[in-house]
Enzyme design. Sequence first.
Site, PDB file in Angstrom:
ATOM      1  N   ARG A  94       0.839  -1.208   0.000  1.00  0.00           N
ATOM      2  CA  ARG A  94       0.000   0.000   0.000  1.00  0.00           C
ATOM      3  C   ARG A  94       0.878   1.264   0.000  1.00  0.00           C
ATOM      4  O   ARG A  94       0.504   2.274  -0.589  1.00  0.00           O
ATOM      5  CB  ARG A  94      -0.936  -0.019   1.228  1.00  0.00           C
ATOM      6  N   ASN A 148     -10.844  -4.188  -0.980  1.00  0.00           N
ATOM      7  CA  ASN A 148     -10.645  -3.086  -1.911  1.00  0.00           C
ATOM      8  C   ASN A 148      -9.632  -3.473  -2.988  1.00  0.00           C
ATOM      9  O   ASN A 148      -8.942  -4.477  -2.842  1.00  0.00           O
ATOM     10  CB  ASN A 148     -10.116  -1.871  -1.121  1.00  0.00           C
ATOM     11  N   CYS A 171     -19.350  -1.540   0.733  1.00  0.00           N
ATOM     12  CA  CYS A 171     -18.393  -0.582   1.294  1.00  0.00           C
ATOM     13  C   CYS A 171     -19.063   0.086   2.488  1.00  0.00           C
ATOM     14  O   CYS A 171     -20.265   0.347   2.463  1.00  0.00           O
ATOM     15  CB  CYS A 171     -18.068   0.452   0.226  1.00  0.00           C
ATOM     16  N   ASP A 172     -18.258   0.344   3.519  1.00  0.00           N
ATOM     17  CA  ASP A 172     -18.868   0.934   4.717  1.00  0.00           C
ATOM     18  C   ASP A 172     -18.791   2.468   4.761  1.00  0.00           C
ATOM     19  O   ASP A 172     -19.196   3.074   5.735  1.00  0.00           O
ATOM     20  CB  ASP A 172     -18.241   0.341   5.986  1.00  0.00           C
ATOM     21  N   HIS A 201     -16.858   4.578  -3.779  1.00  0.00           N
ATOM     22  CA  HIS A 201     -15.999   5.715  -3.421  1.00  0.00           C
ATOM     23  C   HIS A 201     -16.177   6.864  -4.411  1.00  0.00           C
ATOM     24  O   HIS A 201     -15.231   7.618  -4.679  1.00  0.00           O
ATOM     25  CB  HIS A 201     -14.524   5.289  -3.328  1.00  0.00           C
ATOM     26  N   TYR A 263     -14.874  10.480  -0.353  1.00  0.00           N
ATOM     27  CA  TYR A 263     -13.846  10.121  -1.337  1.00  0.00           C
ATOM     28  C   TYR A 263     -13.813  11.044  -2.553  1.00  0.00           C
ATOM     29  O   TYR A 263     -12.827  11.057  -3.300  1.00  0.00           O
ATOM     30  CB  TYR A 263     -14.012   8.661  -1.789  1.00  0.00           C
ATOM     31  N   ARG A 283      -0.871   7.449   4.359  1.00  0.00           N
ATOM     32  CA  ARG A 283      -1.885   6.754   5.151  1.00  0.00           C
ATOM     33  C   ARG A 283      -1.402   5.334   5.544  1.00  0.00           C
ATOM     34  O   ARG A 283      -1.662   4.886   6.649  1.00  0.00           O
ATOM     35  CB  ARG A 283      -3.174   6.703   4.316  1.00  0.00           C
TER      36      ARG A 283
HETATM   37  P1  NAD Z   1      -4.653  -6.177   6.521  1.00  0.00           P
HETATM   38  O1  NAD Z   1      -3.452  -6.238   5.646  1.00  0.00           O
HETATM   39  O2  NAD Z   1      -4.499  -5.876   7.953  1.00  0.00           O
HETATM   40  O3  NAD Z   1      -5.452  -7.572   6.451  1.00  0.00           O
HETATM   41  C1  NAD Z   1      -5.662  -8.261   5.303  1.00  0.00           C
HETATM   42  C2  NAD Z   1      -5.375  -9.743   5.515  1.00  0.00           C
HETATM   43  O4  NAD Z   1      -5.586 -10.392   4.250  1.00  0.00           O
HETATM   44  C3  NAD Z   1      -3.926 -10.049   5.933  1.00  0.00           C
HETATM   45  O5  NAD Z   1      -3.926 -10.827   7.103  1.00  0.00           O
HETATM   46  C4  NAD Z   1      -3.355 -10.802   4.751  1.00  0.00           C
HETATM   47  O6  NAD Z   1      -2.418 -11.786   5.099  1.00  0.00           O
HETATM   48  C5  NAD Z   1      -4.603 -11.400   4.128  1.00  0.00           C
HETATM   49  N1  NAD Z   1      -4.457 -11.759   2.727  1.00  0.00           N
HETATM   50  C6  NAD Z   1      -3.817 -11.090   1.748  1.00  0.00           C
HETATM   51  N2  NAD Z   1      -3.937 -11.745   0.582  1.00  0.00           N
HETATM   52  C7  NAD Z   1      -4.664 -12.858   0.830  1.00  0.00           C
HETATM   53  C8  NAD Z   1      -5.126 -13.943   0.021  1.00  0.00           C
HETATM   54  N3  NAD Z   1      -4.836 -13.999  -1.282  1.00  0.00           N
HETATM   55  N4  NAD Z   1      -5.869 -14.899   0.603  1.00  0.00           N
HETATM   56  C9  NAD Z   1      -6.165 -14.861   1.923  1.00  0.00           C
HETATM   57  N5  NAD Z   1      -5.748 -13.861   2.727  1.00  0.00           N
HETATM   58  C10 NAD Z   1      -5.011 -12.865   2.194  1.00  0.00           C
HETATM   59  O7  NAD Z   1      -5.644  -5.147   5.830  1.00  0.00           O
HETATM   60  P2  NAD Z   1      -6.845  -4.347   6.481  1.00  0.00           P
HETATM   61  O8  NAD Z   1      -6.416  -2.947   6.652  1.00  0.00           O
HETATM   62  O9  NAD Z   1      -7.372  -5.085   7.644  1.00  0.00           O
HETATM   63  O10 NAD Z   1      -7.909  -4.379   5.313  1.00  0.00           O
HETATM   64  C11 NAD Z   1      -8.423  -5.574   4.778  1.00  0.00           C
HETATM   65  C12 NAD Z   1      -9.216  -5.281   3.534  1.00  0.00           C
HETATM   66  O11 NAD Z   1     -10.491  -4.746   3.845  1.00  0.00           O
HETATM   67  C13 NAD Z   1      -8.560  -4.250   2.609  1.00  0.00           C
HETATM   68  O12 NAD Z   1      -8.777  -4.618   1.275  1.00  0.00           O
HETATM   69  C14 NAD Z   1      -9.318  -3.007   2.939  1.00  0.00           C
HETATM   70  O13 NAD Z   1      -9.229  -2.053   1.920  1.00  0.00           O
HETATM   71  C15 NAD Z   1     -10.698  -3.581   3.068  1.00  0.00           C
HETATM   72  N6  NAD Z   1     -11.714  -2.719   3.711  1.00  0.00           N
HETATM   73  C16 NAD Z   1     -12.729  -2.328   2.919  1.00  0.00           C
HETATM   74  C17 NAD Z   1     -13.728  -1.541   3.416  1.00  0.00           C
HETATM   75  C18 NAD Z   1     -14.810  -1.122   2.486  1.00  0.00           C
HETATM   76  O14 NAD Z   1     -15.453  -0.148   2.712  1.00  0.00           O
HETATM   77  N7  NAD Z   1     -15.045  -1.812   1.394  1.00  0.00           N
HETATM   78  C19 NAD Z   1     -13.704  -1.157   4.743  1.00  0.00           C
HETATM   79  C20 NAD Z   1     -12.652  -1.584   5.539  1.00  0.00           C
HETATM   80  C21 NAD Z   1     -11.657  -2.393   5.005  1.00  0.00           C
HETATM   81  C1  G6P Z   2     -13.405   3.445   4.700  1.00  0.00           C
HETATM   82  C2  G6P Z   2     -13.496   2.970   3.277  1.00  0.00           C
HETATM   83  C3  G6P Z   2     -12.751   1.688   3.101  1.00  0.00           C
HETATM   84  C4  G6P Z   2     -11.340   1.789   3.625  1.00  0.00           C
HETATM   85  C5  G6P Z   2     -11.424   2.189   5.088  1.00  0.00           C
HETATM   86  C6  G6P Z   2     -10.146   2.277   5.851  1.00  0.00           C
HETATM   87  O1  G6P Z   2     -14.173   2.657   5.533  1.00  0.00           O
HETATM   88  O2  G6P Z   2     -14.807   2.809   2.862  1.00  0.00           O
HETATM   89  O3  G6P Z   2     -12.822   1.318   1.762  1.00  0.00           O
HETATM   90  O4  G6P Z   2     -10.677   0.568   3.489  1.00  0.00           O
HETATM   91  O5  G6P Z   2     -12.066   3.429   5.155  1.00  0.00           O
HETATM   92  O6  G6P Z   2      -9.258   3.196   5.400  1.00  0.00           O
HETATM   93  P1  G6P Z   2      -7.867   3.352   6.151  1.00  0.00           P
HETATM   94  O7  G6P Z   2      -7.177   4.415   5.373  1.00  0.00           O
HETATM   95  O8  G6P Z   2      -8.182   3.728   7.567  1.00  0.00           O
HETATM   96  O9  G6P Z   2      -7.181   2.013   6.024  1.00  0.00           O
HETATM   97 MN    MN Z   3     -14.924   1.531   0.999  1.00  0.00          MN
END
Ligand code: NAD
Ligand code: G6P
Ligand code: MN
Length: 440
Positions: A94, A148, A171-172, A201, A263, A283
């Site tokens: 990232r 994401n 998405c939250d 977003h 966003y 970030r």
């Molecule tokens: P993180 O890196 O802490 O956790 C992600 C986990 O996924 C890790 O433990 C990693 O080992 C695992 N991983 C990676 N590739 C993998 C694969 N191919 N198979 C199985 N596991 C795998 O990341 P995070 O900050 O906790 O975020 C997790 C995801 O959730 C991100 O994509 C983030 O953008 C997403 N997210 C989305 C929203 C939304 O609004 N859509 C909100 C919050 C988080």
């Molecule tokens: C929001 C977005 C997510 C994003 C999250 C965390 O909830 O909708 O898509 O993954 O924020 O963002 P951050 O920068 O805190 O990892």
């Molecule tokens: Mn999102």
Amino acid sequence: MKKVNITIVGGGSTYTPALLDTLVRYQDQVSIDNLVLFDTDEARQREVGDFAEVLFKERYSSVNSIKCTTNIEEAFSDTDFILMQIRSGGLEMRKHDEKVPLSHGVVGQETCGPGGFSYGMRTLKDFIEIIKEIRRQSPEAWIINYSNPAAIVAEATKREFPNDQRLINICDMPIGIMDAFSNILGVSRKQLSPRYFGLNHFGWFTNLYDQEGNDRLPEIKEYLKHDAILPTEKAMSDDSWKKTFEQLAQMTNDFDGPVPNTYLQYYLYPKKIVKESDPHHTRADQVIAGREKEVFSMISAVKQKNSTEGIEISSGVHGDYIVDLMTAIINNRNDLFIIMVENKGVIENLPSEAMVEVPCLVNSHNIEPLRVGPIDTFYKGLIENQYAYEKLTVDAFYNNSYDAALKALTLNRTVVDADLAKSILNDLIEANNDTWPKLN
Ligand code: NAD
Ligand code: G6P
Ligand code: MN
């Protein structure tokens, strides 16, 4: 109550402990039989798994089993719900998504602009492989995806699994914003019914109805004329999220019409965003020093004490939204959720195949979008441009196409200039190395 089997993909995610806590709090609505955590990073997931053991033993002992696995072939047999939150390349990659564009004076954000492109190209291969394996083992399971960059993931999964009605991308952010609005209005979020349109977003609120049917969005717009609205979520309590929410006031006041998702700041004020960014500390660095550290120290504390008693597990809208969605499906409730779906005329004057984010009624057999109708020129122009970028990104992935990638980045509002797009793309190719498909 029928018991369900749940698999969390990305078991080691920073969001998993809070999600588990939500599942504990909702046990009278969702009764879990077996829980599986699946992650490719064994050490990381074991930490979360140990936490789950303590939490469930203490507060949800009727769960039959909790299993951690890194073997994809063991992860999805006989599963009812799969909750996905993977981050391909982790927070280390990232950093590149954010820093490479910033080194060229362009917005560096994990899901917007070249950062989102870069993250998308990395994610799709992993993501599609996982969905194929899920469908091999559990063809009927509901898949609720948060991973994401959700817009790119949604466009790709629509193409790869066109008839899959049980793959939901959410998405939250819209409800994170609604939570802040509800705080201002003094009305609980769940009593507010949003009307919203756009892409992930990249969307706008048009109305916010309370239970009496009154639209409360005009009050929010009035409030934003004088004051900033701040995030209410614990997960968004740091300075960069506060700043992001503060920008909502300018975005709303600069244009007549609906209230944008936070966003949109990256697309409407890219120069300001770049000026305020530190290209050496983005970030990703903040999340590593903040959320990630806090979550894993909380887990250490729980393990040491062998109890969650007196230890704060910060949960919030993220987990609630997923579990609310699950319960709407299980209990056939017809509740409203903002979800990514294929447009098919919902937004009348946008392409039928676009993956739009709109309010949908959710029940046990269907996701039914509410009609939006036609949208005004400004929004239509912005969305069509952004959707073209998303499509070209997915084209670049499937066709190994440098040309499509260059077109995608040139189209993106955060880039625009073709020479700039080319320089950024070449640097991203180098930074991502073999985690991307090879572009020819
Ligand atoms: P993180 O890196 O802490 O956790 C992600 C986990 O996924 C890790 O433990 C990693 O080992 C695992 N991983 C990676 N590739 C993998 C694969 N191919 N198979 C199985 N596991 C795998 O990341 P995070 O900050 O906790 O975020 C997790 C995801 O959730 C991100 O994509 C983030 O953008 C997403 N997210 C989305 C929203 C939304 O609004 N859509 C909100 C919050 C988080
Ligand atoms: C929001 C977005 C997510 C994003 C999250 C965390 O909830 O909708 O898509 O993954 O924020 O963002 P951050 O920068 O805190 O990892
Ligand atoms: Mn999102």
